[in-house]
Structure formats: structure tokens, C-alpha cells
Design an enzyme around this catalytic site. Structure first.
Site, mmCIF file in Angstrom:
data_model
loop_
_atom_site.group_PDB
_atom_site.id
_atom_site.type_symbol
_atom_site.label_atom_id
_atom_site.label_comp_id
_atom_site.label_asym_id
_atom_site.label_seq_id
_atom_site.Cartn_x
_atom_site.Cartn_y
_atom_site.Cartn_z
ATOM 1 N N VAL A 61 0.806 -1.223 0.000
ATOM 2 C CA VAL A 61 0.000 0.000 0.000
ATOM 3 C C VAL A 61 0.841 1.275 0.000
ATOM 4 C CG1 VAL A 61 -2.003 -1.042 1.109
ATOM 5 C CG2 VAL A 61 -0.216 0.009 2.521
ATOM 6 N N TYR A 62 2.138 1.179 0.232
ATOM 7 C CA TYR A 62 2.965 2.375 0.238
ATOM 8 C C TYR A 62 3.042 2.942 -1.184
ATOM 9 C CZ TYR A 62 4.743 1.042 4.911
ATOM 10 O OH TYR A 62 4.863 0.707 6.239
ATOM 11 N N SER A 63 2.407 4.090 -1.355
ATOM 12 C CA SER A 63 2.346 4.746 -2.674
ATOM 13 C C SER A 63 1.837 3.801 -3.749
ATOM 14 C CB SER A 63 3.716 5.314 -3.057
ATOM 15 O OG SER A 63 4.066 6.396 -2.229
ATOM 16 N N ALA A 64 0.834 2.988 -3.380
ATOM 17 C CA ALA A 64 0.153 2.100 -4.326
ATOM 18 C C ALA A 64 1.129 1.203 -5.079
ATOM 19 C CB ALA A 64 -0.688 2.910 -5.311
#
Length: 344
Positions: A61-64
Site C-alpha cells: 500500500v505504500y504509494s500504491a
């Protein structure tokens, strides 16, 4: 660099790891954290590896997914020299199966993470949050198949409650599934809830702590001061609502104590806050963040020395809070305290 065993596993990890939430800078939350590109990420990894920091933590989920992609580019050509920790479970889309830890979700999520990272195995996979909608047996049997396939080497969790982690460990014991050896937790001088239940559980069951946000969501950087406005560059302007809450007076009491210890040691406030964590039970590694080389090099100065017992006591006292029920009785009552001494 000191290395410690991760929980009851045979894996040794450095006491400092680098969190890559600043890689990519996509979306309102992560853009406030940082926007490190592949070139700068490689430079940060160069500094880390030279200092013995070989653990790099990320999440889908970090920066998609951009964080994993950039980390993958930064480790190209030196995969065997590093340890990769990533996480999954949080939503990656709006679809009914784009969140959680079901077999349907986990298998493609791991394949996607491997592709973004440019590797064929992940050293440590952690479930980013508890999925109450999926049976634990399904979760653990899926992780078992992924470990057996060589795609995962170790498994852990993040942000679990005590009963969730303990029940998972019991199921692993019953069926012979891989045990969770790591719990990535929020823990700092201004966030000590980990100590009430999860720390004793970790000590008893051999689950090592990987600490996220050791500086209390940017509040213990040394830039926040009593009676002063937040610095313009502080990410708290944009992300405070997402941060674990803290009583303002307690925050300033801790900062005052950190300043006092800084004067005694010649170390910075962040270095002292991290060093305190490294003296606490179950902590295997502290995941530090860094927007740039300067912040990274400052955080690296948190190791190679130790706070004195007196300084630890000063910080303990400034950051202490009354334990919640049912732990209050154990701390206040002599009889219960003898039966259940707190971790030291």
C-alpha cells in the site's frame, strides 16, 4: 552494527532497518512522508549497507506499490546482500477481494509484490492488519504453501491484538504451519501501549518486535517544542489526523526529558529516542525513516553507544502512563505485582 535474532527464528536482523514509506510519494498520505525516487533510494541503500543496515521494510500500500518498485530497483544486483520485509492485507482497490488475507487475495498479492520488487522470494512477509473475515486456518495454510514454494522465508504480522496473535500461534502449533516470528508494532516513548500485553506475549512466545514510527509519528524529531508552533516542514500539518494520539502535556514532558538527556550525552533527540527502544525487551529492530541522507546519517548515530540506567529511568518516568485494566492491579498491588512483574 549489532544483529539480533528475530523472535524464536534463526534469522538475524540488524537493530536498525530502513522503512521505505518515503519511496514514491503517491497519494495524500505518502506524498507528505516523502518522494524518494529510484536514484536517491539507491544512494540511501548504499549508505545503509555500508553501515551494516541490511533490512529494508516496505508494503504494497505504500504509494500504491511504487515503494516496492523503487526498492526493487535499488536492490538490483545485490539481492543476496539485503533482507526484504514487505506487508499486505490493507486495501489495494475498491473490489470485494482487493483487501484482506484470504487465499484468493494472498496468492496474487505475493506474486504482485515479487514482480514489483524484482525478486523471486521475500525474506519476511507480514500481514499488515488482522482480517476478521477470513478464518485463521485459511490464512496460515496459505502462508504455509507460500513458504513451502520458496516464495516466503519467514512470516509475521503487524498491528495485531494479543488474542489475535496468540490464537494464530496456537493454530500454527496445532497444524504445523509456520509460526509468526515478528510483530511490527507502533512503539515509542510517547506510545508505550505495546508493553501491556504484546511485549509479555512476545517474550513468552518468541515473537520479535519490529518497531514502526519510533519517533512517535514525527513528534520526537527534536523540532517540536513546548510553546512553539509546528515547524513549516513538519509532516504533522498534513498527517496528524492519521497519527496515533498522544496527550499534549505528556508529549512535552517526554521532550523535556529527552532534551535533558541530550545535554548529558551530546546525542540528538531522535538518537536518544531510538536508543531507548533498543534497550527494551523483545525489540529486534527499529524501522527508521529518512527523507534524505542527512536524516539517515543522523538516525544511524543511534547505535554504538548506550544510555545509562539513570538516563533510562529518567525517560521511563517521563513517559509512564497508568496501565489499563486488567494490568492496573498488577502494577499497583504488591501481591499481583509479585505474580506478574512488568518486563524490564
Amino acid at each position: 552494527m549489532e544483529y539480533r535474532r528475530l523472535g524464536a527464528s534463526g534469522l538475524k536482523v540488524p537493530v536498525l532497518g530502513l522503512g521505505t514509506g518515503t519511496f514514491g510519494g503517491k497519494g495524500p498520505l505518502f506524498s507528505a512522508w516523502g518522494d524518494t525516487d529510484a536514484k536517491e533510494a539507491r544512494r540511501l541503500l548504499d549508505i545503509c549497507i555500508e553501515a551494516g543496515v541490511t533490512l529494508f521494510d516496505t508494503a504494497d500500500v505504500y504509494s500504491a506499490g511504487a515503494s516496492e518498485e523503487i526498492l526493487g530497483k535499488a536492490i538490483k544486483g545485490r539481492r543476496e546482500a539485503v533482507l526484504i520485509s514487505t506487508k499486505t492485507t490493507l486495501p489495494m482497490g475498491d473490489g470485494p477481494n482487493e483487501a484482506g488475507s484470504s487465499r484468493f487475495r494472498l496468492i496474487p498479492a505475493i506474486e504482485a509484490a515479487l514482480a514489483r520488487l524484482g525478486t523471486d522470494y521475500i525474506d519476511l512477509l507480514q500481514l499488515h492488519a488482522f482480517d476478521a473475515g477470513t478464518p485463521m486456518e485459511e490464512v496460515l495454510s496459505t502462508l504455509d504453501s507460500l513458504v513451502r514454494a520458496g516464495k516466503l522465508r519467514y512470516v509475521g504480522v503487524s498491528n495485531y491484538a494479543g488474542w489475535q496473535l496468540m490464537k494464530s500461534l496456537a493454530i500454527s502449533e496445532k497444524y504445523g504451519y509456520p509460526r509468526y516470528v515478528a510483530h511490527q508494532v507502533y512503539y515509542s516513548l510517547i506510545g508505550r501501549d505495546y508493553e501491556w500485553e504484546l511485549m509479555p506475549l512476545g517474550l513468552d512466545q518468541g515473537v520479535g518486535a519490529l518497531v514502526w514510527s519510533p519517533l512517535g509519528w514525527g513528534r520526537l524529531t527534536g523540532k517540536v517544542r513546548r510553546g512553539h508552533a509546528l515547524p513549516k516542514e513538519s509532516r504533522l500539518h498534513q498527517t496528524a489526523d492519521a497519527a496515533p494520539p498522544v496527550d499534549e502535556e505528556r508529549l512535552y514532558r517526554v521532550i523535556d526529558a529527552l532534551d535533558e538527556v541530550a545535554g548529558e550525552t551530546g546525542k540528538t533527540v531522535p538518537q536518544i529516542a531510538i536508543n531507548w527502544l533498543l534497550r527494551r525487551p523483545t525489540v529486534a529492530s527499529v524501522i527508521m525513516g529518512a527523507r534524505n541522507e542527512q536524516q539517515l546519517k543522523q538516525n544511524l548515530g543511534a547505535v554504538g553507544w548506550s544510555l545509562t540506567a539513570e538516563q533510562m529511568g529518567k525517560l521511563d518516568q517521563a513517559s509512564a502512563v497508568v496501565a489499563p485494566y486488567p494490568y492496573t492491579a498488577y502494577w499497583r498491588n504488591e501481591f499481583f505485582g509479585r505474580l506478574n512483574p512488568p518486563p524490564v
